[in-house]
Scaffold this active site. Structure first.
Site, PDB file in Angstrom:
ATOM      1  N   LYS A 254       0.830  -1.206   0.000  1.00 44.27           N
ATOM      2  CA  LYS A 254       0.000   0.000   0.000  1.00 44.27           C
ATOM      3  C   LYS A 254       0.868   1.262   0.000  1.00 44.27           C
ATOM      4  O   LYS A 254       0.567   2.242  -0.693  1.00 44.27           O
ATOM      5  CB  LYS A 254      -0.925  -0.010   1.214  1.00 44.27           C
ATOM      6  CG  LYS A 254      -1.818   1.239   1.325  1.00 44.27           C
ATOM      7  CD  LYS A 254      -2.727   1.404   0.104  1.00 44.27           C
ATOM      8  CE  LYS A 254      -3.495   2.734   0.151  1.00 44.27           C
ATOM      9  NZ  LYS A 254      -4.503   2.779   1.201  1.00 44.27           N
TER      10      LYS A 254
ATOM     11  N   LYS B  80      -0.290  11.893   5.464  1.00 43.24           N
ATOM     12  CA  LYS B  80      -0.006  10.886   6.499  1.00 43.24           C
ATOM     13  C   LYS B  80       0.716   9.696   5.904  1.00 43.24           C
ATOM     14  O   LYS B  80       1.719   9.208   6.454  1.00 43.24           O
ATOM     15  CB  LYS B  80      -1.307  10.455   7.175  1.00 43.24           C
ATOM     16  CG  LYS B  80      -1.170   9.410   8.268  1.00 43.24           C
ATOM     17  CD  LYS B  80      -1.361   7.967   7.768  1.00 43.24           C
ATOM     18  CE  LYS B  80      -2.781   7.717   7.283  1.00 43.24           C
ATOM     19  NZ  LYS B  80      -2.973   6.271   6.910  1.00 43.24           N
TER      20      LYS B  80
END
Length: 281
Positions: A166, A234
């Site tokens: 990811k 983030k």
């Protein structure tokens, strides 16, 4: 199997709806209880404690914003996880993933990480790409439910591998997003019409589903959030941390990290494509 769902944010709501639409009973929990009404209207059962969602369910899907949120929930529900499977769909670091896996397994449960690649419209249509890490048999057991959420499940290996995948795909997402923004700004700065620049990209080999999906955002200078820029920032922080762990020098990742971190201050709740607005400012 009784399904549970924890986390009804941007992605959690459309994904949980997919399970309900597939004919499954789903028990839902969200810290802001009022958000559960969107699911109970479709037949879900809402509970006011995460522990209750876990207690009543066999497979519990978790979709939260970051590692601390995942840790907070899982640490609160580990009294007895015997016979239960936790499927973490959230984007957290590989190290956080391995820690959560140990926590669940030490308390009798089974842990599977399946972070997803895609945004809200993709989730609504069940076209996410699911990036799995964990035991292959657990992936197989969960596949009937995962198939409702995405178009393809890719099993990368043991715990931590799905999270690493990811981060890798989101690095590409961030760099491409900033590249489009800079391309438009360079052309506009030279006096070219933005609409013709959009037409050029659309007709070229540089066109992508990402650009096609966000084209109207650039055209209208309006960036309703499909994937919030603050979450992209983030994830870039996690990417930089992982690159340092691997002793990798990633100049584009470092540049993107600086750009999105600065953009987050004024555009954090807009779509990640608002990096265009931030650079324009």
């Amino acid at each position: 199997m009784q399904l549970g769902w924890i986390g009804l944010g941007h992605m959690g709501i459309p994904m949980a709806k997919r399970l309900l639409g597939g004919g499954h009973d789903v028990i839902v929990y969200n810290r802001t209880f009022e958000k559960t009404a969107l699911l109970t209207a479709r037949g879900a059962t809402a509970v006011k404690e995460a522990q209750e969602a876990v207690r009543q369910s066999d497979i519990i899907f978790v979709m939260l914003a970051d590692g601390p949120a995942v840790a907070s929930v899982l640490e609160s529900v580990t009294d007895d996880l015997t016979g239960k499977t936790i499927v973490n769909l959230s984007t957290i670091s590989p190290e956080e993933t391995r820690k959560m896996a140990r926590l669940v397994e030490e308390n009798g449960g089974t842990y599977l990480e399946v972070p997803v690649s895609g945004s809200v419209p993709v989730a609504e249509n069940g076209q996410l790409v699911l990036l799995a890490g964990g035991d292959a048999d657990v992936v197989t057991a969960c596949q009937p439910y995962l198939a409702l959420l995405g178009k393809e499940t890719i099993h990368f290996g043991p715990h931590g591998s799905g999270s690493a995948a990811k981060l890798a795909i989101n690095l590409l997402l961030a760099v491409v997003g900033q590249g489009v923004a800079e391309t438009l700004l360079l052309g506009e700065g030279a006096g070219l019409e933005k609409e013709k620049l959009i037409q050029m990209i659309s007709a070229s080999g540089m066109n992508t589903p990402l650009f096609t999906g966000k084209r109207d955002m650039y055209r209208n200078n309006d960036f309703p959030s499909a994937f919030p820029l603050r979450l992209m920032a983030k994830d870039l922080g996690l990417i930089i941390t992982e690159a340092k762990r691997q002793q990798l020098e990633l100049p584009l990742a470092q540049a993107a990290d600086r750009s999105y971190a600065k953009a987050k201050l004024d555009h954090g709740n807009a779509d990640m494509a608002a990096i265009y607005q931030a650079l324009q400012d």
